[in-house]
Design an enzyme around this catalytic site. Sequence first.
Site, PDB file in Angstrom:
ATOM      1  N   HIS A  98       9.590 -16.200   5.477  1.00 46.90           N
ATOM      2  CA  HIS A  98      10.170 -15.294   6.475  1.00 46.90           C
ATOM      3  C   HIS A  98      11.085 -16.106   7.391  1.00 46.90           C
ATOM      4  CE1 HIS A  98       7.670 -11.752   5.550  1.00 46.90           C
ATOM      5  NE2 HIS A  98       6.806 -12.667   5.142  1.00 46.90           N
ATOM      6  N   HIS A 119       5.351  -7.000  -0.225  1.00 53.21           N
ATOM      7  CA  HIS A 119       4.048  -7.553   0.137  1.00 53.21           C
ATOM      8  C   HIS A 119       2.956  -6.589  -0.312  1.00 53.21           C
ATOM      9  CE1 HIS A 119       6.457 -10.165   2.591  1.00 53.21           C
ATOM     10  NE2 HIS A 119       5.432 -10.705   3.201  1.00 53.21           N
ATOM     11  N   GLU A 167      -2.651  -8.492  -0.121  1.00 56.05           N
ATOM     12  CA  GLU A 167      -3.051  -9.462   0.905  1.00 56.05           C
ATOM     13  C   GLU A 167      -4.182  -8.777   1.678  1.00 56.05           C
ATOM     14  OE1 GLU A 167      -1.035 -12.156   4.473  1.00 56.05           O
ATOM     15  OE2 GLU A 167      -0.048 -10.324   3.832  1.00 56.05           O
ATOM     16  N   ASP A 171       5.175 -18.877   3.547  1.00 56.23           N
ATOM     17  CA  ASP A 171       5.111 -17.638   4.319  1.00 56.23           C
ATOM     18  C   ASP A 171       5.776 -17.801   5.694  1.00 56.23           C
ATOM     19  OD1 ASP A 171       4.502 -14.991   4.711  1.00 56.23           O
ATOM     20  OD2 ASP A 171       2.349 -15.261   4.939  1.00 56.23           O
ATOM     21  N   ASP A 172       5.012 -18.181   6.714  1.00 56.60           N
ATOM     22  CA  ASP A 172       5.506 -18.432   8.076  1.00 56.60           C
ATOM     23  C   ASP A 172       4.957 -19.798   8.509  1.00 56.60           C
ATOM     24  OD1 ASP A 172       6.477 -15.495   8.782  1.00 56.60           O
ATOM     25  OD2 ASP A 172       4.469 -15.298   7.928  1.00 56.60           O
TER      26      ASP A 172
END
Length: 328
Positions: free
Chosen positions: A14, A192, A195, A273-274
């Site tokens: 991201h 997404h 998750e 991801d982040d």
Amino acid sequence: MSVADLPKVELHLHHEGAAPPAFVRQLAHEKKVDLTGVFDDQGNYKFTDFVNFLRTYEAATAVLQTPEDFGRLTSAVLEECAANGVVYVESFLSPEFCGCGDLAAWREYLHAIQEAADRAETTHGITLRGVVTCIRHEGPEIAKRTALCAAETAGDWVVGFGMGGDEGKGHQGDFAYSFDMAREAGLKLTTHAGEFGGPESVWEAIRDLNVERIGHGVRAIEDPKLVQEIVARDITLEVCPGSNVVLGLYKDFAAHPIQKLRAAGVKVTVSTDDPPFFGTTMRREYDMLAAAHGWDAEVFAEINQTAARAAFCDEDTRATILKRLEAA
């Protein structure tokens, strides 16, 4: 060469979520934005669970207000990626963060991001491509605006369309119109799922959106028929083990199902991801996976080949990336 030193392909990053805390604090200082509660005493991002993480994420990214800000962000993110051996990365970009979904403004932001990416490719040898991403918890109508921005700027640089956000809001199929618009514009698709949404969210992604890749997707392991379906459809998972552990899906890397998915024939890749939110880097992901699952350089080479082949870029770019991987 250790596994952490290998050249890497990252498919799930991201853009705003990769902003280093020091970068965000500097922008906040320049713009006089109050970020009380965003950082802990050590200067790291602070959150307690996934919903709280989303709030912290949105508060931190509030300092990103202009195309110039996103240009600077791109430079900072790609410098960090390159330092971790990443040679190709696809980053999720939301027009809602870049001009509030206005097409003309989005073009200005995109131009600044691309200029910074071009400089980074020259300086650091890293290639960036964009995947325009709608935000699930903002609803289907705003997603249509995002999809229009994606469709109108689709090409060699904007290569995909996807969806992030809170998996607890709505259903994948609610966004079918937006995904159809992006598909008709020639964009590849990811979303997404699997998750916090569980296996059913992956079934929805496959059935209702017909995506080529799935972000995370790890809870598919709970449904053997779903695993078989993923393999049959040749869908690639963008797996982010460190993120999953920090957010409490699994207690540690050893408990993470990435190896079980791989052993079942699922195409898995590794991403961060982040990364600053989850205290990770691509080098750390590799070191942790090697320690937890006994993966060696041969396994990681296979993972990166899989990622390069699943990338949404044009074939010339893919061939260049594959040559770089093979040379190592």
